[in-house]
Design an enzyme around this catalytic site. Structure first.
Site, PDB file in Angstrom:
ATOM      1  CG  HIS A   1      -5.701  -2.359  -0.111  1.00  0.00           C
ATOM      2  ND1 HIS A   1      -5.060  -2.049  -1.255  1.00  0.00           N
ATOM      3  CD2 HIS A   1      -5.119  -1.647   0.410  1.00  0.00           C
ATOM      4  CE1 HIS A   1      -4.020  -1.044  -0.828  1.00  0.00           C
ATOM      5  NE2 HIS A   1      -3.945  -0.472   0.234  1.00  0.00           N
TER       6      HIS A   1
ATOM      7  CB  SER B   1      -1.243   0.276   1.481  1.00  0.00           C
ATOM      8  OG  SER B   1      -2.160   0.760   1.281  1.00  0.00           O
TER       9      SER B   1
ATOM     10  CG  ASP C   1      -6.203  -3.847  -3.622  1.00  0.00           C
ATOM     11  OD1 ASP C   1      -6.725  -3.012  -3.401  1.00  0.00           O
ATOM     12  OD2 ASP C   1      -5.077  -3.686  -3.259  1.00  0.00           O
TER      13      ASP C   1
END
Lengths: 375, 375
Positions: free
Chosen positions: B356, B151, B323
């Site tokens: 995610h 991320s 995601d």
């Protein structure tokens, strides 16, 4: 508890003689249903089409909004010679109960003369439809040529078919679902929490005696945040990229601050603020709750196909390929249930870049589908 | 301007001797970088791996969080015999500047002895990396065996490769992107507006003299709403449906009220509230801003491949099929740029239901990929 605001309906308002029974077990007295009509009811009373509006919509389908002055929300679809042709059809649209455009909602007067606020009963999609049935009765219409709606409007169409299936010949469901998913509920809960976190919400009791309108008071900041979060779900990632990308707003370089550097930020802030001019925060709570509670299969013993046992209506389902709020798979589920019920159904996924909002925007293929189905 | 809180770092803190130059053109004096290390640096100083944490992460990768007492956020990945093997590697993780776990951020003391609050300069991902470079320098490490992150951590990895490309041999980028999309920015802007709409935010000046910690004060309601909205984007629709569906929370029937009837509502409310115990709202503003500003191509003349001209590192990119925050297409864009730069890159999309958040959760295939790449 503060005084209610004057009724903001710009058109006719039906006052129901009888209390409206609700799914909660409660009933609602002195119900008002504000509505608009377009076109002329024929002598046989057979050409009426009911349009059901979405979460923040209203009855002003094809006439200016009385507060914003903006054109009706579906003028590309409803009018003389348009797909929902007011030269041929008598078109009705009623403000849903729980809303704030003239139908009974949390800003309306309770029996004590003060605004209901959070004393208003929690309602369901079926309760909204019950009020519409009362309106259709009052207009002397036995059978509707069609019931039409997108998004929450589509939920109402499904509820009509499931609960008053003998009262309509055709059902047109656009960009909708037979039940709210966990993700749908989650986004609505964020919006509700944003409203309730605003100290100006004040437990829902923010209707001021000296203010003539339920809007422009109360938890404006919280309602704006709720609208911003919801607005993202109405658009597609692709649409946002095409419309805004990473372009800056009226500047050549990033400011290294917290102003709206990016166009998409500026757009969202505007959408949030503008919304507070025309919508009541408590109505937003009640209507999102009704949508989250919607689960048509659950209402009918757990099997969606069973919901349609009482209707002979023909159906048309439309989804959009970029709609991630109510994706095509939701419409497919409905189509399968209708097939299992042996009902005539056409189902089309249209391609449009606008996400969920596609049903309101310039998608010529949708015009063709609507026109063809309503013949 | 209120007094800053004591430094909440549980481990070592490096104080930089020189002011840190920032992308904004400003510089930051008296910078502190709080960090953790695991394992032993070898004699050649060649076995160091830097892990970069995500938006709300911290340096406590594999040791308990000093506030919550919960285990480190990546204990499934980092430790003796684990994919990032602390028997072999010297693992470093630093709290990013702008955050609130001991590195300099808006809750830190400015030169006047009071908290920076919104006087803290707006920082970028590259600024975060500059502070990490200073830390690696201070630890006497010339070249890192690898830089690893998911991320926002992946953005830092990319920024390392682009700006300090000779200082790392390998770059592992998980569930990340080379630039924030309009939709990414939009969700962050909702969170920022939720915080700033909370009257307790008070223009960022909410650090109380008599409170020993920057958390548990300030705009808790706004921060909780921001976290709720963000949390939805970390999960997949499929994951939410599997985990919660429309199941009710500790009740047999809907209450026809505004309590958390649904499990997903209860879960989100808990996530929002729990977050306010451990995170500073101003840090949330600053770090989301840094992410929104991130556009690696823009930093390097508009062409992403040019960003990698100064490195010979080998790359591994990992995305997850569910995601939707940083979808596989974002990793593919990076892979294409690396291919155009002639750099060795392996790219894999893994299948996992968690959206995610998959990079933090039990995805055995990720363990294998990480272990294999770091050999």
């Amino acid at each position: 508890m503060a005084a209610p605001a004057p009724n903001p309906a710009a058109g006719p308002v039906l006052k129901l003689a009888e209390p409206l029974p609700l799914d909660s077990g409660r009933s609602l007295a002195d119900v008002e249903v504000a509505y608009e009509t377009y076109g002329t009811l024929n002598a046989e009373r057979s050409n009426a089409i009911l349009i059901c509006h979405a979460l923040t919509g209203d009855q002003h389908v094809a006439s200016p909004h009385p507060i914003t002055g903006k054109p009706g929300w579906w003028i590309r679809m409803v009018g003389p010679g348009l797909p929902i042709d007011t030269d041929r059809f008598f078109v009705i649209c009623a403000n849903v109960i729980g809303s704030c455009m003239g139908s009974s909602g949390p800003a309306s007067a309770a029996e004590d003369g003060k605004a209901y606020a959070m004393r208003f009963p929690v309602i369901t999609i079926r309760d909204m439809v019950r009020a519409q049935v009362a309106l259709v009765d009052a207009l002397g219409i036995e059978t509707l040529h069609a019931v039409v709606g997108g998004s929450m409007g589509g939920m109402q169409v499904l509820s009509w078919a499931a609960n008053f299936g003998e009262r309509l010949n055709a059902a047109l469901v656009i960009a909708s679902t037979a039940r709210h998913s966990a993700q749908n509920i989650a986004f609505h809960e964020v919006g509700r929490q944003a409203i309730m976190a605003d100290p100006a919400w004040n437990g829902g009791d923010y209707y001021a005696d000296d203010v003539g309108d339920p809007r422009k008071v109360g938890p404006e900041s919280g309602l704006a945040v709720a609208r911003m979060a919801a607005h993202i779900t109405y658009l597609s990632e692709q649409g946002l990229t095409e419309k805004f990308g990473r372009r800056l707003q009226d500047r050549d370089a990033k400011t290294f601050g917290f102003d709206a550097d990016f166009q998409v930020e500026s757009y969202l802030r505007y959408q949030g603020l503008a919304f507070t001019d025309r919508f009541d925060a408590n109505s937003y709570l009640y209507i999102t709750r009704a949508m989250d509670y919607f689960d048509l299969a659950e209402e009918h013993g757990g099997k969606l196909a069973d919901a349609f046992a009482g209707t002979k209506a023909r159906f048309c389902l439309v989804s959009f390929d970029t709609d991630w709020l109510y994706p095509t798979s939701e419409s497919r589920t409905i189509a399968h249930a209708l097939n299992a019920s042996g009902l005539p159904v056409s189902f089309v996924e249209l391609s449009a870049p606008y996400g969920h909002d596609s049903f309101l925007l310039d998608v010529p293929e949708l015009d063709q589908v609507v026109k063809g189905f309503l013949q």
